[in-house]
Write a protein that holds these residues in place. Structure first.
Motif, PDB file in Angstrom:
ATOM      1  N   ALA A 222      -0.553  -6.632  -3.857  1.00 15.91           N
ATOM      2  CA  ALA A 222      -0.797  -6.977  -5.383  1.00 15.91           C
ATOM      3  C   ALA A 222      -2.279  -6.839  -5.875  1.00 15.91           C
ATOM      4  CB  ALA A 222      -0.220  -8.451  -5.818  1.00 15.91           C
ATOM      5  N   ALA A 225      -2.711  -2.880  -5.915  1.00 13.19           N
ATOM      6  CA  ALA A 225      -2.006  -2.083  -6.983  1.00 13.19           C
ATOM      7  C   ALA A 225      -3.069  -2.451  -8.126  1.00 13.19           C
ATOM      8  CB  ALA A 225      -0.750  -2.905  -6.942  1.00 13.19           C
ATOM      9  N   GLN A 233       2.942  -4.144  -8.620  1.00 15.24           N
ATOM     10  CA  GLN A 233       2.907  -3.908  -7.532  1.00 15.24           C
ATOM     11  C   GLN A 233       4.209  -2.917  -6.821  1.00 15.24           C
ATOM     12  OE1 GLN A 233       2.877  -7.694  -5.237  1.00 15.24           O
ATOM     13  NE2 GLN A 233       3.628  -6.779  -3.227  1.00 15.24           N
ATOM     14  N   THR A 237       4.586  -0.002  -4.497  1.00 15.05           N
ATOM     15  CA  THR A 237       5.258   0.067  -3.242  1.00 15.05           C
ATOM     16  C   THR A 237       6.293   1.274  -3.394  1.00 15.05           C
ATOM     17  OG1 THR A 237       5.482  -2.361  -3.267  1.00 15.05           O
ATOM     18  CG2 THR A 237       7.233  -1.209  -2.262  1.00 15.05           C
TER      19      THR A 237
END
Length: 269
Positions: A222, A225, A233, A237
């Motif tokens: 997190a 990101a 996030q 991913t």
């Protein structure tokens, strides 16, 4: 699996070139993944090799090779490998390869297919060299010789690449054309023909490379990101999966990434 990693005491005189030496030994073959990086990669193997890398079409390569600006991770089965690995900026790659990296695409090709007998001679000399400093000197000499080839990249394309790298992929590529005085269509066409990626795809690869190394350093997904410009996030991913085929927690343990702090310290700058 044991890794010995060596770095040259002096970097090549050719700008945009970095290199490291690897000696990998295992009791049995292990599956690793060569993670995409914003550079053309040359692997010059020597010694008794026991490795195999597969390209996007599934073809196996088990000798010295060149890999273009890759879009996805390449699976590799490795038991033993001695090699010097070279990373070329796409701005210097045309002179050293003799053609723009766009001609490679995301493919893997045999080094001898590009360098001819010079590749085999270099491999033999690396095998006979007594230590890493002499091996690096041999590779540096050949790179310097080949870099004298006249194969210029458009100054505007070079500037666009440098802006993308300096911003770690967070520069608004839509603004590049205006800054360079080109139409958007011309920039996309010339950049793609010389670099092999669109400016947008290049920025995406550069941002991913910076972010995934933050992940390897131990930062939470997190946080990575948020700090590297992803929307959230889940966006991060998705892009990690796109480039590595694995979720962030798995990608962060890939050996080719976890050794980067020793093999390519500038990657983590």
């Amino acid at each position: 699996m044991a890794w010995e990693i060596a770095r040259p005491s002096r970097m090549p005189a050719v700008s945009g070139v970095d290199m490291a030496g690897f000696r990998i030994r295992g009791d049995a073959p292990e599956t690793l993944h060569a993670i995409p990086h914003p550079a053309v990669t040359i692997v010059i193997e020597f010694g008794d090799r026991s490795f195999e890398v597969r390209d996007a079409s599934g073809r196996a390569h088990s000798a010295s090779l060149i890999r273009g600006l890759a879009g996805t991770a390449a699976p590799a089965r490795v038991k033993s490998l001695d090699c010097v690995q070279v990373r070329l900026s796409p701005l210097v790659a045309p002179a050293i390869l003799g053609f723009p990296p766009a001609e490679l695409g995301e493919n893997i090709v045999a080094l001898e297919q590009v360098w001819g007998r010079a590749a085999a001679r270099l491999r033999e000399r690396l095998h006979d060299a007594p230590d890493w400093p002499q091996r690096f000197a041999l590779v540096q000499a050949l790179l310097a010789e080949r870099s004298a080839n006249a194969f210029p990249v458009d100054p505007e394309v070079a500037r666009a690449w440098e802006r993308i790298m300096a911003s770690r992929g967070r520069f608004r590529v839509e603004d590049l054309a205006d800054e360079l005085g080109w139409t958007r269509q011309r920039l996309w066409s010339r950049f793609g023909a010389q670099i092999g990626l669109t400016p947008k795809r290049a920025a995406k690869l550069v941002r991913f490379d910076h972010a995934v190394h933050r992940l390897v350093q131990g930062h939470a997904p997190a946080r990575v990101a948020a700090d590297t410009g992803y929307a959230d996030q889940s966006h991060f991913t998705r892009e990690v999966r796109e480039f590595t085929g694995a979720p962030p927690t798995s990608a962060a343990t890939e050996p080719w990434l976890t050794v980067d702090d020793r093999a390519w310290p500038s990657t983590l700058a």
